[in-house]
Design an enzyme around this catalytic site. Structure first.
Site, PDB file in Angstrom:
ATOM      1  N   ASP A  51       0.833  -1.193   0.000  1.00  0.00           N
ATOM      2  CA  ASP A  51       0.000   0.000   0.000  1.00  0.00           C
ATOM      3  C   ASP A  51       0.874   1.251   0.000  1.00  0.00           C
ATOM      4  OD1 ASP A  51      -2.256  -1.585   0.140  1.00  0.00           O
ATOM      5  OD2 ASP A  51      -2.373  -1.482   2.330  1.00  0.00           O
ATOM      6  N   ARG A  52       0.277   2.362  -0.352  1.00  0.00           N
ATOM      7  CA  ARG A  52       1.003   3.629  -0.464  1.00  0.00           C
ATOM      8  C   ARG A  52       1.810   3.957   0.788  1.00  0.00           C
ATOM      9  NH1 ARG A  52      -1.136   9.203  -2.959  1.00  0.00           N
ATOM     10  NH2 ARG A  52       0.512  10.585  -2.225  1.00  0.00           N
TER      11      ARG A  52
END
Length: 311
Positions: free
Chosen positions: A136-137
């Site tokens: 994820d970011r």
């Protein structure tokens, strides 16, 4: 990115066709099609050959993989990221927080793909971007990138067959059990393309193992190690929230920013077989500063013992 591979055919290997020999070594149908179209893509004893050419003992098979173009729509941008390991076939990086791994709407020039494109452009090389595992970011840590089509094909198969082993570290709210297994299916939340939730009726199988490493009584935070038996979107974040121990700073599932401004989740360990050499590889990445400030992380002198306990 161009690579040449040489194979000496043994008595055990033959008789066989070039096609069957290469398929046993991870070459996919699209790779074989590309080799047919490549000048001198397949040579047997230094002579051009078909995929149906029969190989005999002591034959020398040479394969020339050529990729002359870079990934389209990825703009090279100079962005910071840390390289943990690199050779002619793979790149292992330590991704920072606030960096998506792929371009998307509103994220055209701030991704790991942009950073990697810049890195290879600065070296005068082309690269088709192939990230094998996903983060994820705001999740930090280890990620492997294949530098050519064959490495990507073999590593993708390893990922599909759960042969790439990942260990995560996270900080969660409350004091967890010493260890546990969360077995609860995950599906999309209603009316959202981003949020995930536990869904026993329609969700996909999801299984997470965790172990308590330390507990801070003053902050009421647990530092845990995790391994995934499956790889669902937001799996750790959803599962830990489900058992009452959400990650602080998680803007989707627990927007509590008292201690940290993003979810404290880190891809800490990565173990897999090198796609071309067959060598076992194992990497670790220390916690980023914002997570390390909240826990006491022991000094890591080696990866020995990291994978011994499946908890």
């Amino acid at each position: 990115m161009n690579r040449t591979f040489t194979y000496l055919i043994t008595q055990k290997d033959s008789p066989c066709t070039v096609e069957s020999y290469l398929k046993k070594r991870g070459y996919s149908h699209p790779i074989l099609v590309q080799l047919k179209k490549t000048q001198n893509g397949i040579l047997v004893n230094q002579k051009w050959a078909y995929v149906k050419t029969i190989l005999n003992p002591d034959d020398k098979l040479e394969i020339h993989l050529e990729e002359t173009a870079s990934s389209e729509h990825i703009v090279p941008v100079e962005l910071p990221f840390s390289i943990v390991y690199e050779d002619e076939d793979i790149l292992v990086v330590n991704k920072p927080a606030d960096m998506p791994i792929h371009p998307s709407i509103n994220n055209y020039e701030n991704t790991l793909a942009n950073a990697v494109a810049w890195y290879y452009q600065s070296k005068g090389q082309t690269l088709v971007y192939r990230a094998i595992n996903r983060l994820d970011r705001d999740t930090t840590g280890l990620l492997v990138i294949a530098k050519h089509l064959l490495a990507g094909c073999i590593l993708s198969d390893q990922m599909l067959n759960r042969q790439i082993h990942r260990q995560y570290r996270a900080i969660v709210c409350g004091k967890t059990e010493k260890e546990g297994i969360i077995d609860a299916p995950i599906g999309r939340a209603e009316d959202s393309t981003v949020l995930r939730r536990i869904d026993f009726e329609h969700g996909e199988t999801a299984r997470t193992r965790y172990r308590l490493l330390s507990y801070d009584e003053e902050k009421d935070l647990s530092y845990i190690s995790l391994k995934l038996d499956t790889g669902r979107t937001h799996q750790i974040r959803v599962h830990m929230s489900y058992i009452g121990h959400p990650l602080p700073g998680d803007f989707l599932y627990n927007p509590d920013y008292r201690y940290i401004s993003r979810q404290p989740l880190h891809s800490y360990g990565l173990k897999f077989i090198h796609p071309l050499t067959g060598e076992p590889l194992s990497f670790t990445a220390h916690l980023p500063a914002d997570m390390a400030a909240l826990v006491k992380e022991p000094e890591l002198t080696s990866t020995e013992g990291l994978w011994d306990n499946d908890f």
